[in-house]
Design a protein around this motif. Structure first.
Motif, PDB file in Angstrom:
ATOM      1  N   ILE A  15      19.549   7.901  78.397  1.00  0.00           N
ATOM      2  CA  ILE A  15      18.059   7.668  78.269  1.00  0.00           C
ATOM      3  C   ILE A  15      17.250   8.935  78.597  1.00  0.00           C
ATOM      4  O   ILE A  15      17.506   9.253  79.759  1.00  0.00           O
ATOM      5  CB  ILE A  15      17.529   6.381  79.024  1.00  0.00           C
ATOM      6  CG1 ILE A  15      18.275   5.251  78.172  1.00  0.00           C
ATOM      7  CG2 ILE A  15      16.028   6.289  78.765  1.00  0.00           C
ATOM      8  CD1 ILE A  15      18.066   4.189  78.889  1.00  0.00           C
ATOM      9  N   ASN A  16      16.701   9.417  77.743  1.00  0.00           N
ATOM     10  CA  ASN A  16      16.101  10.934  78.452  1.00  0.00           C
ATOM     11  C   ASN A  16      14.452  10.557  78.744  1.00  0.00           C
ATOM     12  O   ASN A  16      13.947   9.774  77.739  1.00  0.00           O
ATOM     13  CB  ASN A  16      16.063  11.954  77.113  1.00  0.00           C
ATOM     14  CG  ASN A  16      17.228  12.653  77.210  1.00  0.00           C
ATOM     15  OD1 ASN A  16      18.008  12.588  78.376  1.00  0.00           O
ATOM     16  ND2 ASN A  16      17.277  13.374  76.079  1.00  0.00           N
ATOM     17  N   ILE A  17      14.114  10.753  79.676  1.00  0.00           N
ATOM     18  CA  ILE A  17      12.586  10.445  79.983  1.00  0.00           C
ATOM     19  C   ILE A  17      12.059  11.978  80.480  1.00  0.00           C
ATOM     20  O   ILE A  17      12.277  12.238  81.664  1.00  0.00           O
ATOM     21  CB  ILE A  17      12.151   9.652  81.099  1.00  0.00           C
ATOM     22  CG1 ILE A  17      12.927   8.126  80.744  1.00  0.00           C
ATOM     23  CG2 ILE A  17      10.779   9.385  81.416  1.00  0.00           C
ATOM     24  CD1 ILE A  17      12.690   6.933  81.582  1.00  0.00           C
ATOM     25  N   PRO A  18      11.544  12.743  79.492  1.00  0.00           N
ATOM     26  CA  PRO A  18      10.893  14.037  79.635  1.00  0.00           C
ATOM     27  C   PRO A  18       9.794  14.067  80.612  1.00  0.00           C
ATOM     28  O   PRO A  18       8.740  13.152  80.314  1.00  0.00           O
ATOM     29  CB  PRO A  18      10.808  14.889  78.673  1.00  0.00           C
ATOM     30  CG  PRO A  18      10.628  13.423  77.542  1.00  0.00           C
ATOM     31  CD  PRO A  18      11.463  12.361  78.042  1.00  0.00           C
ATOM     32  N   THR A  19       9.745  14.813  81.633  1.00  0.00           N
ATOM     33  CA  THR A  19       8.386  14.694  82.451  1.00  0.00           C
ATOM     34  C   THR A  19       7.831  16.204  82.242  1.00  0.00           C
ATOM     35  O   THR A  19       6.670  16.326  82.911  1.00  0.00           O
ATOM     36  CB  THR A  19       8.884  14.573  83.988  1.00  0.00           C
ATOM     37  OG1 THR A  19       9.799  15.795  84.322  1.00  0.00           O
ATOM     38  CG2 THR A  19       9.589  13.353  84.210  1.00  0.00           C
ATOM     39  N   THR A  20       8.118  17.159  81.699  1.00  0.00           N
ATOM     40  CA  THR A  20       7.478  18.329  81.214  1.00  0.00           C
ATOM     41  C   THR A  20       7.088  18.319  79.939  1.00  0.00           C
ATOM     42  O   THR A  20       7.838  17.631  78.867  1.00  0.00           O
ATOM     43  CB  THR A  20       8.152  19.678  81.656  1.00  0.00           C
ATOM     44  OG1 THR A  20       9.298  19.581  80.877  1.00  0.00           O
ATOM     45  CG2 THR A  20       8.621  19.630  83.047  1.00  0.00           C
TER      46      THR A  20
ATOM     47  N   ILE B   7      11.735   8.370  75.999  1.00  0.00           N
ATOM     48  CA  ILE B   7      10.646   7.812  76.291  1.00  0.00           C
ATOM     49  C   ILE B   7       9.566   8.911  76.486  1.00  0.00           C
ATOM     50  O   ILE B   7       9.828   9.805  77.620  1.00  0.00           O
ATOM     51  CB  ILE B   7      10.486   6.633  77.278  1.00  0.00           C
ATOM     52  CG1 ILE B   7      11.563   5.602  77.113  1.00  0.00           C
ATOM     53  CG2 ILE B   7       9.104   6.437  78.076  1.00  0.00           C
ATOM     54  CD1 ILE B   7      11.803   4.836  78.201  1.00  0.00           C
ATOM     55  N   VAL B   8       8.594   9.044  75.932  1.00  0.00           N
ATOM     56  CA  VAL B   8       7.638  10.074  76.020  1.00  0.00           C
ATOM     57  C   VAL B   8       6.150   9.477  76.842  1.00  0.00           C
ATOM     58  O   VAL B   8       5.731   8.835  75.891  1.00  0.00           O
ATOM     59  CB  VAL B   8       7.278  11.105  74.825  1.00  0.00           C
ATOM     60  CG1 VAL B   8       6.121  12.058  74.995  1.00  0.00           C
ATOM     61  CG2 VAL B   8       8.552  11.618  74.366  1.00  0.00           C
ATOM     62  N   ASP B   9       6.115   9.690  77.858  1.00  0.00           N
ATOM     63  CA  ASP B   9       5.027   9.118  78.617  1.00  0.00           C
ATOM     64  C   ASP B   9       4.144  10.174  78.896  1.00  0.00           C
ATOM     65  O   ASP B   9       4.303  11.093  79.884  1.00  0.00           O
ATOM     66  CB  ASP B   9       5.514   8.276  79.786  1.00  0.00           C
ATOM     67  CG  ASP B   9       4.521   7.482  80.542  1.00  0.00           C
ATOM     68  OD1 ASP B   9       3.227   8.036  80.254  1.00  0.00           O
ATOM     69  OD2 ASP B   9       4.782   6.542  81.204  1.00  0.00           O
ATOM     70  N   LEU B  10       2.868  10.091  78.466  1.00  0.00           N
ATOM     71  CA  LEU B  10       1.938  11.248  78.798  1.00  0.00           C
ATOM     72  C   LEU B  10       1.407  11.395  80.211  1.00  0.00           C
ATOM     73  O   LEU B  10       1.042  12.316  80.653  1.00  0.00           O
ATOM     74  CB  LEU B  10       0.802  11.105  77.793  1.00  0.00           C
ATOM     75  CG  LEU B  10       1.151  11.502  76.379  1.00  0.00           C
ATOM     76  CD1 LEU B  10      -0.445  11.462  75.286  1.00  0.00           C
ATOM     77  CD2 LEU B  10       1.773  12.953  76.040  1.00  0.00           C
TER      78      LEU B  10
END
Ligand SMILES: NC(=O)c1ccc[n+]([C@@H]2O[C@H](COP(=O)([O-])OP(=O)(O)OC[C@H]3O[C@@H](n4cnc5c(N)ncnc54)[C@H](O)[C@@H]3O)[C@@H](O)[C@H]2O)c1
Length: 345
Positions: A108-113, A147-150
């Motif tokens: 699961i990828n959760i990018p933070t940048t 999951i892309v969380d702004l």
């Protein structure tokens, strides 16, 4: 939040993060990991948050075996999940490890940048660095979920936002004239992290990338190479600096150089170089080597052009902007690329 190819089962899950997040479990990011795991009905163990060195050092090949050992020691099997939470470096390293461990763990990828959201988390490419070459070991391996969380952008320093914008501008220059126009008119809102403006550019970037990846997932049809605009020279700059110059800045200068090569070889309409320079400057990105934050060795950079992954025989597949929002892939002799590169590096 947009879901891609969701696939949920599961036994255990663990999280791999940047060392920056020391108080990980108490931090906003840690809470989010727990929240996501619960909402996905995954049993979050939480006792195995694996910190990774911060920055490009994360992609040192030695970290691959360290991670494999940790997973092995904790009896991970193919039914298990790892959650990669972090910037492009963490996603690249964890993606690679997930793909090789037992021939594939659930990821699961959760990018933070911003860069992670618009690029590194999407499309299934991963990679680590070896010798003086960038991403020389890697696989194509799709995550089960992205999951892309702004909200992550809120804590992201302005400098990191700019680096991500380099990849957004890349899509605009070679794939998406509407995105170019949007960026041209909304620079203040984007740089002030206005949520609607960010959502617009992130959504468009992901869509642009996915459309390309859908056509040529494994980069065998000469389509996906367009996503590498600016990267032949950009990767050379990174390698020439021993990976101290950040990716986003390196490809910014790389795009200028490659747009100039395209123009000099007669592949782009008049004005493309000016439009490229204008847009990168509007977002405060470096357009000349002198503006880069660290020194790099020109000789090392030129030598690393020969390690470019788009080399076929004696030629490099170069995606050139023909006019804003359009591109053409051209086979250019490696020596010719090096000749042009020596003028702009
Ligand atoms: N696989 C792909 O398709 C792909 C595409 C583009 C780039 N990449 C790779 O991505 C890497 C660059 O990624 P990056 O620019 O995200 O760098 P990075 O992963 O080094 O992150 C940049 C910095 O931001 C910090 N950070 C991360 N999230 C944060 C947050 N929410 N708030 C505050 N700080 C935060 C990190 O700790 C780090 O110091 C390069 O290695 C590049 O090759 C891969």
């Amino acid at each position: 939040m947009r879901k891609i190819n969701e696939e949920i089962c599961c036994s255990k899950v663990d999280v791999i993060v940047n060392t920056n997040y020391k108080e990980f479990l108490n931090s906003i990011h840690g809470k989010k990991a727990i929240f996501y795991s619960k909402s996905l009905n995954i049993d979050y163990r939480g006792d195995l948050n694996i910190p990774i060195e911060d920055g490009e050092k994360a992609k040192d090949v030695s970290n691959v075996l360290d991670l494999v050992k940790t997973l092995y020691d904790h009896d991970f099997n193919r039914g298990d999940y790892v959650i990669a939470i972090g910037g492009g470096t963490v996603l690249d390293l964890v993606g690679f490890v997930s793909s090789i461990y037992m021939r594939g763990l659930n990821l699961i990828n959760i990018p933070t940048t911003l860069l992670g959201m618009v690029d590194a988390a999407i499309g299934g490419k991963n990679g680590v660095n070896f010798g003086n070459a960038k991403n020389i070991l890697g696989t194509f391996y799709q995550p089960s979920l992205i999951i892309v969380d702004l909200n992550f952008i809120k804590t992201l320093p302005e400098e990191e936002v700019r680096k991500g914008l380099a990849e957004v501008i890349k899509y605009a220059l070679v794939l998406d004239k509407e995105l170019y126009d949007y960026l041209a008119m909304n620079d203040k809102r984007v740089l002030e992290k206005d949520e609607d403006a960010l959502e617009e550019i992130i959504y468009r970037s992901i869509k642009d990338k996915l459309e390309v990846v859908k056509e040529d997932e494994k980069e065998t049809k000469g389509i996906r190479v367009v996503l590498n605009f600016g990267h032949t020279i950009g990767h050379a700059i990174e390698a020439g600096s021993n990976f101290t110059i950040p990716h986003g800045y390196a490809i910014s200068v790389g795009m200028v150089c490659e747009a100039k090569i395209a123009e000099e070889m007669g592949y782009s309409e008049e004005g493309v170089v000016e439009d490229t320079l204008w847009m990168l400057s509007l977002y405060g990105l470096p357009i000349t080597p002198e503006k880069l934050p660290f020194h790099y060795s020109k000789d090392l950079a030129l030598a690393s052009v020969e390690k470019d992954k788009k080399i076929r025989g004696n030629e490099i597949l170069m995606p050139f902007p023909t006019r804003i929002g359009n591109y053409k892939v051209v086979r250019v002799p490696t020596e010719t690329v090096k000749g042009f590169a020596s003028q702009c590096l």
